[in-house]
Design a protein around this motif. Structure first.
Motif, PDB file in Angstrom:
ATOM      1  N   GLU A 152       9.088  13.505   4.579  1.00 27.93           N
ATOM      2  CA  GLU A 152       9.425  12.484   3.582  1.00 27.93           C
ATOM      3  C   GLU A 152      10.490  13.026   2.632  1.00 27.93           C
ATOM      4  N   GLY A 189       4.622   6.365  -0.103  1.00 27.94           N
ATOM      5  CA  GLY A 189       4.602   4.956  -0.532  1.00 27.94           C
ATOM      6  C   GLY A 189       5.920   4.231  -0.347  1.00 27.94           C
ATOM      7  N   GLY A 229       9.542  -2.607  -9.126  1.00 23.57           N
ATOM      8  CA  GLY A 229       9.839  -3.911  -8.537  1.00 23.57           C
ATOM      9  C   GLY A 229       8.552  -4.707  -8.497  1.00 23.57           C
ATOM     10  N   PHE A 230       8.622  -5.923  -9.016  1.00 22.77           N
ATOM     11  CA  PHE A 230       7.427  -6.769  -9.005  1.00 22.77           C
ATOM     12  C   PHE A 230       7.100  -7.126  -7.564  1.00 22.77           C
ATOM     13  N   PRO A 270      14.145  15.720   3.252  1.00 22.46           N
ATOM     14  CA  PRO A 270      15.008  14.691   3.849  1.00 22.46           C
ATOM     15  C   PRO A 270      15.524  15.100   5.225  1.00 22.46           C
ATOM     16  N   ALA A 309      15.890  -3.493  -1.555  1.00 22.91           N
ATOM     17  CA  ALA A 309      14.485  -3.876  -1.754  1.00 22.91           C
ATOM     18  C   ALA A 309      13.920  -4.507  -0.490  1.00 22.91           C
ATOM     19  N   GLY A 355      10.632  -8.582   5.917  1.00 25.05           N
ATOM     20  CA  GLY A 355      10.405  -7.731   4.742  1.00 25.05           C
ATOM     21  C   GLY A 355       9.078  -8.005   4.084  1.00 25.05           C
ATOM     22  N   ILE A 402       4.825  -6.153   3.411  1.00 25.60           N
ATOM     23  CA  ILE A 402       3.854  -5.077   3.634  1.00 25.60           C
ATOM     24  C   ILE A 402       3.179  -5.294   4.993  1.00 25.60           C
TER      25      ILE A 402
END
Ligand SMILES: Cc1cc2nc3c(=O)[nH]c(=O)nc-3n(C[C@H](O)[C@H](O)[C@H](O)COP(=O)(O)OP(=O)(O)OC[C@H]3O[C@@H](n4cnc5c(N)ncnc54)[C@H](O)[C@@H]3O)c2cc1C
Length: 413
Positions: free
Chosen positions: A30, A36, A52-53, A220, A357, A389, A391
């Motif tokens: 990661e 996450g 981000g909401f 990375p 996003a 896009g 979850i």
């Protein structure tokens, strides 16, 4: 089997979970200092700030499979939305779950009786369809779909546009009608929710389900070529199988140029003595002259978002912003116009500009055959950009990639 996963977002964590379940001990590489990916919550000045909401829709089939909603202590939004405009605010209760409640005094402001009947019809149609069937329907833009379905401009502008712009992170409703129908169905069959301790708890929960996975943070990856992974620090790793869950064009040469830029959003947080919304609702601004797309008092949904008793307000801006330096002041002026509360009382906490996003996906899907996850004998792909896009899609893609890896060791695909 020696399996590496590039990226510890939701799709990478799910892939690791599925590999573990079949006796493997994967290693996740990661780039950042936490798991996450695009789901993150920061503790800042006594507030929990989601980067981000975003919300979890409890009807997501994959979320039901992988998450324990009780363990996450989900807190629920009231169904519906508050429509905020200077001098006129009203609540639309439950249009996607129980259209019969879209009646009475507010109907004339939002749409027409015919709109109400159409919402009911759409609701019934989508209830009968499976998610896979929805993603098999022809794809047009959401706006064309709504117009062809016969919805009035009034309900499109007053409700559908502000509500779905905040979800799709674009303002023209140009997103595929498949995604619109999927989200509409999910709102109709479940609730919008956040974990009590912030959206980041979803990532923490998935991480804690892993017992035999090594997670290397701050690692990375520079490139993946067949079984060879090169880290940005120059280290080379020989892997048997690699699941790439970040945008693959960034690490795989042969895919360069195949993915377009993604959708961005500004998420600006303020504190206030107390909320000016009465219910735990998302509030939408339908007046196109405003920068604000939607606002939510996070503390109305989960009190834990503030440790100092103050209300935490999340404001999302999906429109392009000409001058970022004046964004906070402009939002404060708009907040005053919408709430009648003097702009000075809104204390700015933090602004997040979230690039990339949501992915631009031309052919949105709910599912994919194993073969689509496999790039070659060694490299497999996962990530929401493969489907849509959300979850839910990130989880599906992670599961499918793990299954494809496992299958490839039994019989070549
Ligand atoms: C503002 C916003 C609002 C959203 N709203 C919603 C919503 O309301 N509901 C919903 O369902 N979904 C929402 N989403 C979408 C959802 O968060 C994503 O679909 C999901 O988190 C994507 O997971 P992923 O694993 O596919 O990708 P990511 O989360 O992007 O994970 C990729 C991981 O790879 C890592 N990485 C990148 N490059 C490298 C590299 N070179 N080497 C190693 N690691 C690397 C990244 O650091 C990251 O951890 C929203 C997203 C955002 C940002």
């Amino acid at each position: 089997m020696n399996v590496f996963i590039v990226g510890a977002g939701v799709s990478g964590l799910i892939a690791a979970f599925e590999l573990e379940r079949s006796g493997n001990t994967p290693i996740i590489l990661e780039a950042s200092d936490r798991v996450g990916g695009r789901i993150a919550t920061d503790l800042h000045e006594g507030f929990l700030l989601d980067r981000g909401f975003q919300v979890l829709l409890t009807a997501y089939p994959e979320a039901r499979r992988y998450l324990d909603y009780d363990a996450l202590k989900l807190k629920y939004f009231s169904p519906g939305a508050k429509i905020l405009n200077p001098g006129s605010s009203y609540t639309i209760s439950d249009p996607m779950r129980n259209p019969s409640r879209l009646i009475g005094m507010i109907l004339s402001k939002v749409g027409s009786l015919s709109d109400k009947l159409k919402i009911r019809k759409l609701n019934l149609e989508l209830t009968k369809m499976s998610v896979d069937e929805i993603f098999d329907t022809p794809s047009t833009t959401t706006l064309s779909f709504l117009r062809n379905y016969g919805f009035s401009d009034k309900i499109i502008n007053n409700f559908f546009k502000p509500f779905f712009s905040g979800i799709f992170l674009e303002n023209e409703l140009s997103t595929s009608s498949r995604m619109f129908k999927f989200v509409f169905k999910m709102f109709g069959e479940g609730h919008a929710a956040i974990p009590e301790g912030g959206m980041g708890e979803i990532a923490n929960y998935l991480r804690n389900k892993l017992n035999h996975t090594e997670i290397r943070l701050n690692t990375p990856v520079a490139s993946v070529e067949g079984p060879k992974i090169t880290l940005q620090n120059g280290e080379v790793i020989d892997a048997e199988k690699v699941i790439v869950t970040c945008r693959p064009d960034l690490v795989i040469d042969q895919l360069k140029g195949q993915f377009s830029s993604n959708r961005s959003v500004y998420n600006v947080y303020f504190s206030l003595e107390k909320s000016f919304l009465i219910q735990p609702l998302i509030a939408l601004v339908s007046d196109g002259k405003f920068l604000i797309n939607n606002l939510v008092f996070m503390t109305d949904i989960s009190k834990s978002y503030s440790t100092n008793g103050k209300a935490l307000l999340s404001v999302s801006v999906t429109k392009p912003v000409a001058n970022e330096d004046s964004l906070v002041d402009l939002i404060k002026i708009e907040l005053e116009a919408l709430s009648g509360i003097n702009a000075e009382f809104f204390k700015h906490i933090k602004t997040y500009k979230i690039e990339d996003a949501l992915p631009e996906v031309d052919d949105m899907k709910a599912n994919l055959p194993f073969t689509n996850s496999k790039l070659n004998d060694h490299v497999f792909l996962a990530g929401d950009y493969m489907l849509n896009g959300s979850i839910n899609a990130a989880m599906t893609s992670g599961r499918k990639a793990a299954e494809a890896v496992l299958l490839s060791t039994q019989n070549p695909l």
